[in-house]
Design a protein around this motif. Structure first.
Motif, mmCIF file in Angstrom:
data_model
loop_
_atom_site.group_PDB
_atom_site.id
_atom_site.type_symbol
_atom_site.label_atom_id
_atom_site.label_comp_id
_atom_site.label_asym_id
_atom_site.label_seq_id
_atom_site.Cartn_x
_atom_site.Cartn_y
_atom_site.Cartn_z
ATOM 1 N N GLY A 78 33.664 18.765 48.947
ATOM 2 C CA GLY A 78 33.226 17.936 50.055
ATOM 3 C C GLY A 78 32.456 18.701 51.112
ATOM 4 N N GLU A 79 32.029 17.993 52.131
ATOM 5 C CA GLU A 79 31.238 18.596 53.199
ATOM 6 C C GLU A 79 32.022 19.638 53.993
ATOM 7 N N ASP A 80 33.369 19.531 53.964
ATOM 8 C CA ASP A 80 34.173 20.449 54.755
ATOM 9 C C ASP A 80 34.447 21.779 54.046
ATOM 10 N N ALA A 81 34.065 21.894 52.768
ATOM 11 C CA ALA A 81 34.268 23.150 52.034
ATOM 12 C C ALA A 81 33.301 24.209 52.551
ATOM 13 N N GLU A 82 33.824 25.382 52.829
ATOM 14 C CA GLU A 82 33.005 26.444 53.409
ATOM 15 C C GLU A 82 32.887 27.629 52.446
ATOM 16 N N HIS A 83 31.653 28.062 52.211
ATOM 17 C CA HIS A 83 31.387 29.274 51.438
ATOM 18 C C HIS A 83 30.317 30.057 52.181
ATOM 19 N N ASP A 279 43.954 36.823 48.626
ATOM 20 C CA ASP A 279 44.370 35.672 49.430
ATOM 21 C C ASP A 279 43.455 35.504 50.633
ATOM 22 N N GLU A 280 43.122 34.244 50.917
ATOM 23 C CA GLU A 280 42.326 33.844 52.077
ATOM 24 C C GLU A 280 40.854 34.239 51.975
ATOM 25 N N TRP A 281 40.438 34.887 50.880
ATOM 26 C CA TRP A 281 39.015 35.089 50.622
ATOM 27 C C TRP A 281 38.552 33.984 49.688
ATOM 28 N N ASP A 282 37.320 34.027 49.235
ATOM 29 C CA ASP A 282 36.833 32.982 48.338
ATOM 30 C C ASP A 282 37.387 33.210 46.934
ATOM 31 N N ARG A 283 37.292 32.183 46.085
ATOM 32 C CA ARG A 283 37.908 32.258 44.757
ATOM 33 C C ARG A 283 37.227 33.260 43.835
ATOM 34 N N ASP A 284 36.018 33.744 44.185
ATOM 35 C CA ASP A 284 35.331 34.733 43.346
ATOM 36 C C ASP A 284 35.424 36.149 43.910
ATOM 37 N N ASP A 285 36.349 36.377 44.851
ATOM 38 C CA ASP A 285 36.569 37.706 45.427
ATOM 39 C C ASP A 285 37.856 38.296 44.867
ATOM 40 N N TYR A 286 37.807 39.588 44.470
ATOM 41 C CA TYR A 286 38.947 40.214 43.797
ATOM 42 C C TYR A 286 39.158 41.639 44.287
ATOM 43 N N SER A 287 40.420 42.079 44.202
ATOM 44 C CA SER A 287 40.723 43.501 44.299
ATOM 45 C C SER A 287 40.876 44.020 42.876
ATOM 46 N N PHE A 288 40.541 45.285 42.656
ATOM 47 C CA PHE A 288 40.577 45.836 41.303
ATOM 48 C C PHE A 288 41.016 47.288 41.337
ATOM 49 N N ARG A 289 41.476 47.736 40.209
ATOM 50 C CA ARG A 289 41.792 49.142 39.990
ATOM 51 C C ARG A 289 41.709 49.402 38.498
ATOM 52 N N GLY A 290 41.233 50.598 38.106
ATOM 53 C CA GLY A 290 41.209 50.927 36.691
ATOM 54 C C GLY A 290 40.484 52.221 36.401
ATOM 55 N N PRO A 291 40.591 52.693 35.169
ATOM 56 C CA PRO A 291 39.902 53.919 34.759
ATOM 57 C C PRO A 291 38.420 53.671 34.502
ATOM 58 N N ILE A 292 37.601 54.672 34.811
ATOM 59 C CA ILE A 292 36.155 54.577 34.636
ATOM 60 C C ILE A 292 35.782 54.967 33.208
ATOM 61 N N LYS A 293 34.989 54.110 32.546
ATOM 62 C CA LYS A 293 34.551 54.387 31.175
ATOM 63 C C LYS A 293 33.125 54.918 31.108
ATOM 64 N N SER A 294 32.260 54.477 32.029
ATOM 65 C CA SER A 294 30.878 54.972 32.027
ATOM 66 C C SER A 294 30.307 54.850 33.433
ATOM 67 N N VAL A 295 29.294 55.675 33.707
ATOM 68 C CA VAL A 295 28.636 55.691 35.011
ATOM 69 C C VAL A 295 27.133 55.826 34.786
ATOM 70 N N LYS A 296 26.350 54.980 35.448
ATOM 71 C CA LYS A 296 24.896 55.057 35.343
ATOM 72 C C LYS A 296 24.296 54.951 36.740
ATOM 73 N N GLU A 297 23.381 55.856 37.069
ATOM 74 C CA GLU A 297 22.720 55.803 38.368
ATOM 75 C C GLU A 297 21.763 54.614 38.404
ATOM 76 N N ILE A 298 21.764 53.893 39.529
ATOM 77 C CA ILE A 298 20.893 52.730 39.686
ATOM 78 C C ILE A 298 20.342 52.703 41.107
ATOM 79 N N GLU A 299 19.424 51.783 41.343
ATOM 80 C CA GLU A 299 18.930 51.506 42.689
ATOM 81 C C GLU A 299 18.694 50.005 42.798
#
Length: 363
Positions: A78-83, A279-299
């Motif tokens: 609805g109109e009251d939903a905020e993102h 909690d209290e953030w948007d539904r597509d926001d997450y906290s994460f933790r884990g081991p790194i498998k690969s790293v690539k430099e980007i810009e």
């Protein structure tokens, strides 16, 4: 020559399924297509066809199967939903005005983003009253700045502007619901992701929305953009010792023999994977933790950084299968720590986005 009437469903070889919105004569009609918009057609040059009677109930607006598809798949907010997409600029700029002030220049050089639907005409038309739109991207189609525009007869109106990344990890997901924002041109897709349910912002919703159906399997490319990120320290936690369970000792005697006799036992967090909604953030926001498998430099958007592949989840019911996610980590977010390294652990918060790569299962 076949006669067409207003509101009739038609099939065009290039544009796919559409709806007749104007009839000038038996030879000249105008049809509205899901992604191509309104097209004035000369039927002597561009003949149309009709779907079979068997298809009509599933494809024709007003048909029971068509209405079931809408009701079970889409949740219209609805109109009251905020993102707010404003926070998504923080990994790249101190102030969003740094980039938004350049929009006139950027849009003059922007590219129309390509989508699955460009080479696969929709199997059904979207409702005729849904808004038509498209995505412009800059400077590249793989990452940068994306703009959602609402296309009308009079003009193209900007709906939203946000940073995007299209080089992610492919995942086979079962679609649950599509949460459509009040603009009608933006949405978050809710899917089963291994043993949990996730939601991500759809970078190409306006193009691919006609493909989505609750309960169906799709291939999505997912990518995270980190708001905050840092190396994760190995912590020692005291956890309940399963050796205290008689059932565990019977099922895994060799493993039980290696454990101490205490009620609790030390557990190291190194190598652990976690992916949790905030909690209290948007539904597509997450906290994460884990081991790194690969790293690539980007810009991206003049910000140097890394594309870091991290195991964020393990499916213990499926042979401890790893669920990996590519995460954009800018130098602005990472700070002064040494660059991410394979084998280390990383933790932080991110915005999850993705897009349709393929419809159906893949072997």
């Amino acid at each position: 020559m076949a006669k067409y009437v207003l509101g009739e469903l038609v099939v065009h070889q290039k544009f796919g399924l559409g709806t007749v919105v104007e009839v000038e004569s038996e030879e000249i009609i105008t049809a509205k297509f899901a992604n191509a918009g309104r097209k004035r057609l000369n039927l002597n040059v561009a003949p149309l066809s009709r779907p079979t009677e068997e298809m009509n109930d599933a494809l024709q607006p007003g048909g029971k199967k068509y209405q079931k598809w809408l009701d079970e798949t889409f949740i219209f907010e609805g109109e009251d939903a905020e993102h707010s997409l404003g926070s998504h600029w923080s990994p790249f700029f101190d102030e969003a005005t740094d980039i938004l002030g350049r929009l006139p220049e950027i849009l003059s050089k922007a590219l129309v983003q390509v989508a699955y639907t460009d080479n696969h005409p929709l199997i059904r038309p979207i409702p005729i009253d849904w808004p038509i739109g498209f995505n412009l991207v800059w400077p590249l189609r793989v990452n940068g700045l994306s703009t959602v525009l609402h296309a009308t007869k009079e003009s193209n109106q900007i709906v939203s502007v946000y940073p995007f990344d299209c080089e992610g990890t492919q995942h086979q997901l079962i679609l649950n619901k599509v949460h459509v924002w009040k603009s009608g041109l933006e949405a978050q897709i809710e899917c089963d992701f291994g043993p949990i349910s996730i939601a991500f912002f759809d970078n190409l919703y306006v193009a691919n929305r006609g493909w989505y159906e609750s309960g169906n399997t799709y291939q999505f490319l997912l990518s995270g953009i980190a708001y905050h990120c840092r190396p994760a320290e190995d912590q020692v936690l005291q956890a309940w010792n399963p050796k205290q369970s008689e059932q565990f000792r019977k099922l895994a005697p060799e493993w039980a023999a290696t454990l101490p006799d205490t009620d609790t036992m030390p557990v190291h967090t190194k190598g652990m994977a976690a992916f949790l909604p905030i909690d209290e953030w948007d539904r597509d926001d997450y906290s994460f933790r884990g081991p790194i498998k690969s790293v690539k430099e980007i810009e991206i958007l003049n910000q140097k950084g890394w594309k870091v592949r991290v195991t964020v989840l393990r499916d213990t019911d499926n042979g401890d299968k790893d669920f990996d996610l590519d995460i954009v980590v800018t130098e602005k977010v990472w700070g002064n720590s040494p660059p991410p390294q394979v084998g280390e652990d990383m933790e932080g918060t991110l915005w999850l986005q993705g897009y349709l790569w393929w419809v159906g299962e893949m072997s």
